[in-house]
Each structure stands twice: as structure tokens, then as C-alpha cells.
Design a protein around this motif. Structure first.
Motif, PDB file in Angstrom:
ATOM      1  N   ASN A   1     -30.716  20.398 -30.233  1.00  8.11           N
ATOM      2  CA  ASN A   1     -30.633  20.485 -28.774  1.00  8.11           C
ATOM      3  C   ASN A   1     -31.180  19.254 -28.078  1.00  8.11           C
ATOM      4  O   ASN A   1     -31.219  19.197 -26.848  1.00  8.11           O
ATOM      5  CB  ASN A   1     -31.408  21.729 -28.304  1.00  8.11           C
ATOM      6  CG  ASN A   1     -30.755  22.388 -27.102  1.00  8.11           C
ATOM      7  OD1 ASN A   1     -29.790  21.871 -26.546  1.00  8.11           O
ATOM      8  ND2 ASN A   1     -31.279  23.526 -26.707  1.00  8.11           N
ATOM      9  N   THR A   2     -31.643  18.274 -28.874  1.00  7.76           N
ATOM     10  CA  THR A   2     -32.265  17.094 -28.254  1.00  7.76           C
ATOM     11  C   THR A   2     -31.623  15.801 -28.741  1.00  7.76           C
ATOM     12  O   THR A   2     -32.309  14.823 -29.030  1.00  7.76           O
ATOM     13  CB  THR A   2     -33.772  17.063 -28.559  1.00  7.76           C
ATOM     14  OG1 THR A   2     -33.965  17.152 -29.978  1.00  7.76           O
ATOM     15  CG2 THR A   2     -34.506  18.192 -27.885  1.00  7.76           C
ATOM     16  N   GLY A   3     -30.302  15.818 -28.864  1.00  2.00           N
ATOM     17  CA  GLY A   3     -29.588  14.575 -29.121  1.00  2.00           C
ATOM     18  C   GLY A   3     -29.175  14.307 -30.545  1.00  2.00           C
ATOM     19  O   GLY A   3     -28.593  13.263 -30.815  1.00  2.00           O
ATOM     20  N   HIS A   4     -29.472  15.216 -31.466  1.00  2.00           N
ATOM     21  CA  HIS A   4     -29.069  14.994 -32.864  1.00  2.00           C
ATOM     22  C   HIS A   4     -27.800  15.789 -33.148  1.00  2.00           C
ATOM     23  O   HIS A   4     -27.770  16.679 -34.008  1.00  2.00           O
ATOM     24  CB  HIS A   4     -30.196  15.379 -33.818  1.00  2.00           C
ATOM     25  CG  HIS A   4     -31.460  14.624 -33.554  1.00  2.00           C
ATOM     26  ND1 HIS A   4     -32.445  15.103 -32.722  1.00  2.00           N
ATOM     27  CD2 HIS A   4     -31.881  13.413 -33.978  1.00  2.00           C
ATOM     28  CE1 HIS A   4     -33.434  14.222 -32.660  1.00  2.00           C
ATOM     29  NE2 HIS A   4     -33.120  13.189 -33.415  1.00  2.00           N
ATOM     30  N   ASP A   5     -26.740  15.485 -32.408  1.00  2.00           N
ATOM     31  CA  ASP A   5     -25.471  16.187 -32.575  1.00  2.00           C
ATOM     32  C   ASP A   5     -24.929  15.954 -33.975  1.00  2.00           C
ATOM     33  O   ASP A   5     -25.136  14.896 -34.578  1.00  2.00           O
ATOM     34  CB  ASP A   5     -24.453  15.702 -31.541  1.00  2.00           C
ATOM     35  CG  ASP A   5     -24.836  16.091 -30.124  1.00  2.00           C
ATOM     36  OD1 ASP A   5     -25.597  17.059 -29.983  1.00  2.00           O
ATOM     37  OD2 ASP A   5     -24.371  15.432 -29.175  1.00  2.00           O
ATOM     38  N   GLY A   6     -24.199  16.944 -34.480  1.00  2.00           N
ATOM     39  CA  GLY A   6     -23.612  16.821 -35.809  1.00  2.00           C
ATOM     40  C   GLY A   6     -24.547  17.251 -36.916  1.00  2.00           C
ATOM     41  O   GLY A   6     -24.259  17.040 -38.091  1.00  2.00           O
TER      42      GLY A   6
END
Length: 488
Positions: A356-361
Motif C-alpha cells: 500500500n506504500t508504493g511497492h506495486d507488483g
């Protein structure tokens, strides 16, 4: 070489004819049950599994006390003759040849009455004991075995083609079995004994190992090995096996490519880790990937991968590194994707926070039987961590973090199927809303008991991650895939 050929600096004797070698000065004979004693552990620090000389599918003769007594005598004579420090300097094949030569001489000297087949079997066994993992070697050499389950010295089961069957492999006694287990776990800096009777480890090829020893295992040490194929499976192969349709495989490719946060759900032996390995193939090569596992088994092909592994406490109960510790630390390592081998407890909260804090994938696996049960288990795991958040807040965190749940199942006929590709849409009141993009429907079974079923599309025209697909220029391929799924 080692006492047989009299080469300087190698053998302990200069024997060239059929004369029994004298014992080492001030040394006691090393019995077969002390196979993994320090003298051998030092000489063969990290044994490499050799390929058995005989066919791994050869039917083994029934073992009796006479066989093990003969083997013990030959083994003791071998240890008295051989120079282990020199043996450790040889490659595996050369070491096998040296051992075979010496054992043949010992059999001749002691005049054991053995047929050629019995002698070959004894040679294989002793080579496997010294250089490998003893009776396990023929099973480890077979690529068609998925699981090896040892229930004490006298009973071994294997899984072949999704079905469990009993193997003819036996151990001499529980002491030999425990010694082999200790050799396996010591290679990854772990231990198993009465004070620490439960241990997770791995073999050099990445196969996952679990050991539970007495007094917890009442009938002798229980050893379970989850083997992985030398040739890594791909989504294309899963299509050929019928685990997913071609259109479903393309959909999974797109999901991995557009950096959706993915949770792979499934029961034990359903293929979660295999599927996770398949999806990681579609991670771009310029991304920094950090993996966190209890026993390192993921096989990522990208050049920029950092692998982290948990650590159990030492004998004083200190020094433990948990999955939560790893996930918290990897957030400081500038990851672009975080992959957790298996989520089992409160670390799920840290993984969701990372998603939820920018570590998509980011990706992970979890034990659950349905996508809906997967969400419920996450709630329970967060509660296990002692967090006192309202239920609605926890569900909002889950819904805001996870994009897709992929459900893997092992059916009753032994086949494995991807039964759901489910999207997490969001919240409606206090309930997490999901929608299936594809699911597997069972129609019945054939005359041989094999499950008959088909993957069907649910007709979702535009999934919730459509904008993400358009951002990565995958929207046209996604639309074509969904259209093909609906037509089929």
C-alpha cells in the motif's frame, strides 16, 4: 589411491595386493550409524548429490539383518582404509570411483558371498552414504517424484503424478535416518536434535525439507521433502497440463506485467510456489526484487534479486530472525517488488503495508481454500499480531492493498488446477467486494476417475485494474484476451 594404490600422501597403507588394511593408529572403527560424525562432516563439508550408477527405477531387493551387518563391516573397513581429507578434494565422480575400488577390494579380502547384483547394490549404497544422502539418493534422482515422505526408518512414501504410493526404500534404523537429516540441515546452518526437534531446511537444488525428530515424532524421525523439477515450469507448460487455458495464461501474464499486487491462495501441495515462480518470469529485468522466505526455494531469473531467509533461534533461544523482521528490513533496501514465499502470521500486516506504500507488483502465497477464505485468513493473521484495529479498518487495508487473488487447487484425482482468478474491487459498507474473472467448473469424471471440468469466463468486460493495464500499454491485449475467454 586411498590405501589401495599406495600413492604418496593419499593412502593410509601401501597395500597393493589382497591384504587386509591395518586400522588407523589410535583410531576406533567408525560404524555405519556414525556416517555423519564430525570426521565425515569435516571431510565432506557440502556433499553434492551424485547420480546413482544404477537406474533409479531398478527394483531393490528386500533388505535383511545380514545385508546391514555386511554393509556395516564393509563400511568400517572402508573408513579405516580411506583418507577422508584427500577424498574431499576430489570431484564427485572421481570420489565414487575410488570408493567403489576400495569396497570391491574389501569384499574380496573378507570373502563375502555376494552375487554381482548384490555387490553393485552394496557399492551404490555405500557411495550414497559417504557422498550423498544414503537411501534417499535413488528417490532424489527421479524427476517424476514431487514429494518424499519418510515416516521413521521402516516406511517411505512418494508422490508420483499427484498420487501417493509406498516406496521400497528403507533405512537401516532410526539412527541412520536422523544422521542423514542432520547432514541435510547442517548445510544451511541449522540443527535437529532432541533440544530442537523441528527444523525447516533445503537441499542444494532448492527442494524444501522439513524434519521433526523424537521425542515429538513418536515412531522415529519424520522427514518430508518437497522436490522441485530441474526444468522450471512455465505458464505454457501449465496450459499443456490443463491447469489453465491459453487465454487464462495470457491474463496471468498481463496481471504480472502491469504490477498488480498478487496473493496466490491454495492448500498444501496445490502448486502455489510453482505458480509464483511462473509469474515472476514476467517481472521486468531492470526491477529490484527482494524475496523473503522461511526456506529459500524461489527461482527468479531476473538479474537484480536479493534473497532473504529467516533464521531459527540458537541453542540458547536467541538470534531468531522472523519473517516480520525480514519484511520490515527489506523496506529499507529500496525494493521495487517484494515477494514473500509464504505468509503464515502477523507478517501479513507488514506485507500489506508495503503493497500500500508504493511497492506495486508485490506477491505472496497463503494457505486458504477459496479467495473469500483467503481474505478472512488475512484478517485473522492481523489479529494474531495483537493489533487492535477495527474490523472495517483492517478490511480497508486489505482491499486497498491486494489487486488479484489466484486460487490454486489440488483435485481429488491428483491433478492441479487454477480454479479462480479473482479481483479485489474494494469495499461496500463493511464487506470486501470481489469479482471472478475466470473460474474452473467441474462437470464430472471419466471412466478412469479423472476429473472433467472447464475454465469459464465470468463475462467481466472491464476489470478493476484496467487503468493500470492502460498505463503499461497492455489494455488492448487485455481486451482481446477477455473477449477470447468469453467466446470460449
Amino acid at each position: 589411491m586411498f590405501g589401495k594404490r599406495g600413492n604418496e600422501g593419499f593412502g593410509k597403507t601401501g597395500v597393493t595386493g589382497p591384504v587386509a588394511p591395518p586400522p588407523m593408529p589410535a583410531a576406533q572403527p567408525i560404524a555405519a550409524e556414525r556416517l555423519t560424525a564430525p570426521v565425515l562432516a569435516e571431510a565432506v563439508v557440502a556433499p553434492v548429490r551424485p547420480q546413482p550408477a544404477a537406474s533409479p527405477t531398478r527394483r531393490r531387493a528386500a533388505r535383511d539383518e545380514d545385508y546391514y551387518d555386511t554393509k556395516s563391516q564393509v563400511f568400517s573397513a572402508l573408513i579405516d582404509t580411506i583418507d577422508l581429507s584427500q577424498l574431499s578434494k576430489l570431484d564427485t565422480e572421481s570420489a565414487r570411483e575410488e570408493i567403489r575400488d576400495i569396497v570391491n577390494d574389501i569384499i574380496t579380502i573378507k570373502n563375502f558371498a555376494m552375487s554381482i547384483a548384490e555387490q553393485e547394490e552394496l557399492l551404490d549404497d555405500i557411495c550414497n552414504d559417504v557422498l550423498g544422502y544414503g537411501p534417499l539418493e535413488p528417490l532424489l534422482a527421479r524427476d517424476d517424484i514431487a514429494d518424499i515422505m519418510v515416516n521413521g526408518a521402516g516406511q517411505t512414501f512418494i508422490e508420483v503424478g499427484g498420487k501417493v504410493q509406498e516406496s521400497e526404500i528403507r533405512f537401516r534404523d532410526n539412527a541412520q535416518l536422523l544422521s542423514i537429516c542432520q547432514r541435510i540441515v547442517s548445510q544451511v546452518g541449522r540443527r535437529v536434535d532432541e533440544s530442537s526437534p523441528i527444523c525447516d531446511a533445503r537441499l542444494p537444488d532448492g527442494s524444501r525439507v522439513n524434519v521433526i525428530a523424537p521425542p515429538l515424532a513418536i515412531d522415529g524421525t519424520a522427514l518430508t521433502i518437497r522436490k522441485f523439477k530441474k526444468d522450471k515450469l512455465t505458464l505454457e507448460q501449465l496450459v499443456r497440463f490443463g491447469s489453465i487455458t491459453p487465454e487464462g495464461a495470457v491474463l496471468l501474464q498481463i496481471i504480472g506485467r502491469v504490477r498488480c499486487n498478487i496473493v496466490i491462495s491454495g492448500g498444501t501441495g496445490s502448486g502455489k510456489t510453482t505458480l509464483l515462480n511462473c509469474l515472476t518470469r514476467y517481472i521486468d529485468s531492470d526491477e529490484r526484487v527482494i524475496t523473503c522466505e522461511d526456506s529459500a526455494e524461489l527461482q527468479l531469473q531476473q538479474p537484480h534479486v536479493v534473497r532473504l531467509e529467516t533464521r531459527p533461534p540458537n541453542i540458547e533461544g536467541e538470534g531468531e530472525i522472523t519473517m516480520r523482521d525480514l519484511i520490515k528490513n527489506c523496506l529499507r533496501m529500496r525494493p521495487e517488488r517484494i515477494i514473500v514465499g509464504e505468509v503464515r502470521g502477523p507478517e501479513v500486516f507488514d506485507l500489506l503495508q508495503a503493497m500500500n506504500t508504493g511497492h506495486d507488483g508485490s506477491m505472496g502465497t497463503i494457505h486458504a481454500n477459496t479467495p473469500r477464505e483467503c481474505l478472512s485468513r488475512m484478517e485473522s493473521m492481523i489479529a494474531m499480531g495483537g493489533y487492535t484495529l477495527p474490523a472495517k479498518t483492517v478490511r480497508e487495508i486489505i482491499a486497498g492493498s491486494i489487486d488479484v487473488i489466484i486460487q490454486a487447487s489440488r483435485l481429488r484425482d491428483g491433478s492441479r488446477r487454477i480454479t479462480h482468478i479473482t479481483e479485489v474491487v474494494g469495499m461496500e459498507g463493511d464487506v470486501i467486494i470481489t469479482q471472478d474473472l475466470m473460474r474452473y467448473e467441474i462437470d464430472g469424471e471419466d471412466a478412469n476417475g479423472r476429473i472433467i471440468g472447464r475454465h469459464v469466463s465470468t463475462g467481466i468486460g472491464r476489470p478493476h485494474f484496467w487503468d493500470r493495464a492502460r498505463y503499461f500499454n497492455e489494455d488492448k491485449r487485455l481486451a482481446a484476451t477477455l473477449d477470447a475467454m468469453e467466446k470460449n
